[in-house]
Write an enzyme that holds these catalytic residues in place. Sequence first.
Site, mmCIF file in Angstrom:
data_model
loop_
_atom_site.group_PDB
_atom_site.id
_atom_site.type_symbol
_atom_site.label_atom_id
_atom_site.label_comp_id
_atom_site.label_asym_id
_atom_site.label_seq_id
_atom_site.Cartn_x
_atom_site.Cartn_y
_atom_site.Cartn_z
ATOM 1 N N HIS A 154 26.352 46.996 39.518
ATOM 2 C CA HIS A 154 27.767 47.050 39.871
ATOM 3 C C HIS A 154 28.595 47.733 38.776
ATOM 4 C CE1 HIS A 154 31.839 45.096 39.791
ATOM 5 N NE2 HIS A 154 31.843 45.568 41.013
ATOM 6 N N GLU B 226 28.123 51.333 39.081
ATOM 7 C CA GLU B 226 28.889 51.822 40.233
ATOM 8 C C GLU B 226 30.324 52.166 39.795
ATOM 9 O OE1 GLU B 226 31.824 50.258 42.997
ATOM 10 O OE2 GLU B 226 30.111 48.942 43.422
ATOM 11 N N HIS B 227 30.917 51.295 38.983
ATOM 12 C CA HIS B 227 32.267 51.585 38.467
ATOM 13 C C HIS B 227 32.266 52.850 37.604
ATOM 14 C CE1 HIS B 227 35.036 48.019 39.167
ATOM 15 N NE2 HIS B 227 33.943 47.683 39.811
ATOM 16 N N GLU C 39 37.794 41.730 37.671
ATOM 17 C CA GLU C 39 37.286 41.609 39.037
ATOM 18 C C GLU C 39 36.544 40.280 39.211
ATOM 19 O OE1 GLU C 39 34.476 43.980 42.290
ATOM 20 O OE2 GLU C 39 34.765 44.860 40.304
#
Lengths: 464, 434
Positions: A76, A79-80, A156
Site C-alpha cells: 500500500h 501504491e502511494h 490514513e
Amino acid sequence: MKSKFMRLLNPIIGSLILLSSTSINAMAQTELFETTLENGLQVVVKQDTRAPIVVHQLWYKVGANYEPNGLTGVSHMLEHMMFKGTDSVEPGQFSKRVSQMGGRENAFTSANYTAYYQVVGKQHLEEVMTLESDRMANLSLTNKQFQPERNVVKQERLWSIEDKPTSKLFEQFKATAYLSSTERNPVIGWMKDIEYYQLQDLKNWYSQWYAPNNATLVVVGDVDPKKVVELAQKTYGVYPPQTINPPKPQFELEQQGQRRFELKDATPVPNIIMGYHVPSLVSASDPQEVYALAVLASVLDGDDSARLTQSLVRDQKIASSIGAFYRPTGRLGAQFLFSAQPQTEVKVEELEAAILAEIKRVKDEPIQKSELERILAQAEAQYVYQQDSIQSQASSIGSMVSVGLPADTMQNWVENLRSVTPDQIQAVAKKYLHTDNLTVGILRPSGETNRKPTPKPEFSGRMH
Amino acid sequence: MKIIMQAFVFAMGLMAFSLSQASIDIQTWQTSKGVKVLFVEAPQLPMVDVEVTFDAGSARDAKQPGLANLTSALLSAGTEQKNEQQISIGFNNLGAQFGGQASRDSASFSLRSLTRENLLTPALDLFAEVLTQPSFPSEIFARDQARLIQALKQREEQPNQVASLTFWQTLYSGHPYANPVEGNIESVQAIKPNDLKAFYQRYYVAKNAQVSIVGAIDRKQAEQIAERLTSSLKTGEPAPALPAPKPLQEAQSQVIDFSSVQTHYMLGQLGVERGHPDYYALFLGNHLLGGSGFGSLLVEEVREKRGLVYSVYSYFAPMRVAGPWVIGLSTQNSQASEADQVVKQTLKEFMADFSDEKLSDIKSNLIGGWPLRLDSNGKILGYISMIGFYDLPLDYLDAFPRHIERLTKQDVLDAWQRHIKTDNMLTLMVGQPE
C-alpha cells in the site's frame, strides 16, 4: 429500505464482495478479448460502446498477503509512491495530466493485488497507457518524496482504523483467525511497521514485483480490442520481463478448537464478528464446495428478505443489524463471516447463540426451493445491473485474473450457482461451519465516552 | 485507496459538463394528476430505473427532527395488503431492487428492474403499492425506532459525525436545515406512528411529487409507468417555500473536546441555492480549490507538500435554499493548528489570485470529463431527478460546459468575493487539537 443509520453494513466487512453478483443467460455476452504480450503482460479487453469513454486498469499480483512480518502495508505504501514521479515525469505530473484530460484516476491495494486505474475519454487511451507503463519500470523513489507521504499513510491509518472501533475489531479478527498465514496482515499495515519503513524496503518491493510479467492490463469501453493490443505492445511491450519469484507458500495451520478475543473501546454498542475457515476458488480442491458456500451466504444474507435479517432482526428482534459475508476469490483461502450488532438491551452472548442456531438450522434442514429460486433470479438481474458501470466490469475481470482465476469467472458464475443442490449446501455447512473451526471477536463498550462536556463556543472576530 | 473524495452525495450537483454531441435527450410531461415526469431512453441494457421524489425531506420536520427520515424508512414496512417480509420477498423474487432515502430537501424512492414484462409489471405494481398504500405498522415502527436510537448513540462517539452535526446546527441555527436528517435521540424517542401517517398524508401527494425514468423502454411505456405509480396518490398541495437562511455575521470558532486520535476539522459558511446564476463561477473556483482531488490547491498544499492529511476537500452543496460551502479534513491532533493555518492561507491566496494556467487546466478537466458524468443509467437518473426537482432548465447539462468555457478569471474571483466572506467563517474542530 434502509436509511443512512439503518444500513446493515459494517463499512469494513461490507467492503468484501457479496456474492451472487453475476449470471449468464440474462443477455447476449460481449466477448472478452484475451492475449498475452511477449513480455508476459496479460491483456483483457471488453468492448462497451455506451459512452465515448474507456477505463484503463493495471493490476499487479502483489498485495498485503505477500508481505513478510515487519513490512506489513508495504504494498500500500508503494501504491502511494507510484504517484511521486519517474525518471521523465515530475512528481504530481501524472495526476495533473489525467486531470487536464478530464479523467478520473486512483489506485487501490488489497490482500491479493494492487491496481491502478484511469477513466478517460477514449481518445486519451494511448497517453494513459504511456504514463502507466512508464511508472511500471521507471519509478523514482526518493526520501524527499517518501517522508511526507509516509505521514499521509499514517493519517490514513488513524482515519480508517484507529478512531473506528469496528474497524479495529475486524483487523484484530483477521490476526486472530490466521496464525501462520499472511492473510492476517492488515492491508494498510500495523502503525509501527509504517513508522519504520526504509526507502530501500520500497525499492526492493518495487523491483521484486513490478514487471509486465507480474501484471494484467484490463481495458473496458468504447475501443477496438485489436487496437488496444497494438497500443499495449507499443507502450507496455517495450519493457522486458523480470525474474519474479512467486511468494513462498504460507499455509494456515489447521484450526483445532475455537478461538475468542475481546476488544474494549469507547463505543455505546457491542459488536460481534464470527468466522470459519473455508476454501476459495483458488484454494479449493472441489470448486463445487465454493459454489455451495456462495449460495449458502445468499440464503443467509443475500438480500433484506434473507434468513438472518428475517429471523434475527425482524422476528426475534435480537440483532439491530447483521450480515454474512463470503468472498470466494482470495489467493489464500477465505473466511465465511458473520458480523452483527445486538438490539438495545440484548446481550451479545444471546446474539451469538441466535446466529449459531441459524447455522444449525442450515445443517439440519435442506433449504427451500423458493429460496434457491430467489437467489438465482437476483443473481441474473444483478449481472445485467453490473453492466451499467464499466468500472465494475473491469474490476471484476482484473480481480479474478490477479489471483490466477479465468477472466470470465464471473460470466459463468450464475451457471455454477445453478448447479448447487440443497444436499451440497448442507454438506458444506456441516464440513466447515463447526465450533472447532470458529473464531469469535467481540467488541465491548469500555464504559468510557469520547465526549467531554461541551464548552461554550468562543466567538472571535478574526481569523487565526 | 490513494485518496477518498468527498462522498458523492453532493457529486451529482457538483458536476459539470460539456461536448454537445454527448447531449442527453430529456423528455418531460405531466401525468393526469399533474406530476412532473422526466424521461431518458437508454436502449442498450434490458433494464429500467425509476425514481419517485417528494418534497418531503427533513426540512419539513418542523418541531419533530427525524420525522421525514423515519417516514421514508417505514414506507416499505407494510401496506394494506402485505407485511414487511412479503414486500421485500416480492421485490427480491423478481430480481428488482427497491430503495429509498431522505435528505434535507427530499424523500426519494427508487426501483431498478429488468425490462422483461413478467418481471417489470409486478415490480411496478408492488412499487406503486408501497408508495400509495403504506400502513406504518406500529410494531415495526417501535423496532426501527429502537434501532435508530441505538445508531444515534453510536453517532455521538464518532468524531466525523459529531463534527458534521455541529456544523449544520451552528451554521443554520433556527433554520429547518439545522437539524440532522436522522433527528436526535430525544426527538426520535417522541415520534409516534400517527405522526408518520400525518406526515405522509401531507407531503406524499401528487402536487408534491416527481417521477424520473431512465431505461430501455419507449415514451409510451414511460407514460404508462408514471401514470401507474401516481394515479392513486392524493392530489394534495405542494410543500410551502422554505425560508432563506441567514449568513453568519462574524467569525465563529468552536472546539469540541473529544477523545479521538484525529481532529476532525470543518471550515465554511453559507453557499448558494440550486439555480443561482453565480453557481458556475463558484463551482469552477471550488473545483480548483478543493473539489477535484489531486489537481486541487488544498490537496497540493495540505497533503502533497506537507503530508498533513489523507484527505482534504471542499464543496458547495446547493440546495432548495442556500446550502453550505465547506472545507473538510482530519489530521492527528498535534497537527490541527498547522492544518488550519495552511487551509486558511490557501483560501486567502486563491481568493486573491491564481494563475491563468490553473484556470485553463481546471476548465479542460471539467469540460473533458463531461462524458464520464453521464456514462451510466444510474448517473443520468441522478441528474434528471435533480433537474426536475430544482426546476433547472432542461438543457442544463448541455449548457453547463458552455457556461464554464465562457468564465474568466475575474468572473470567478468576483463571484467568490461576493459570496465567501473570509471574516465571517465558521471554524469547527472535534478532537483534541494542538
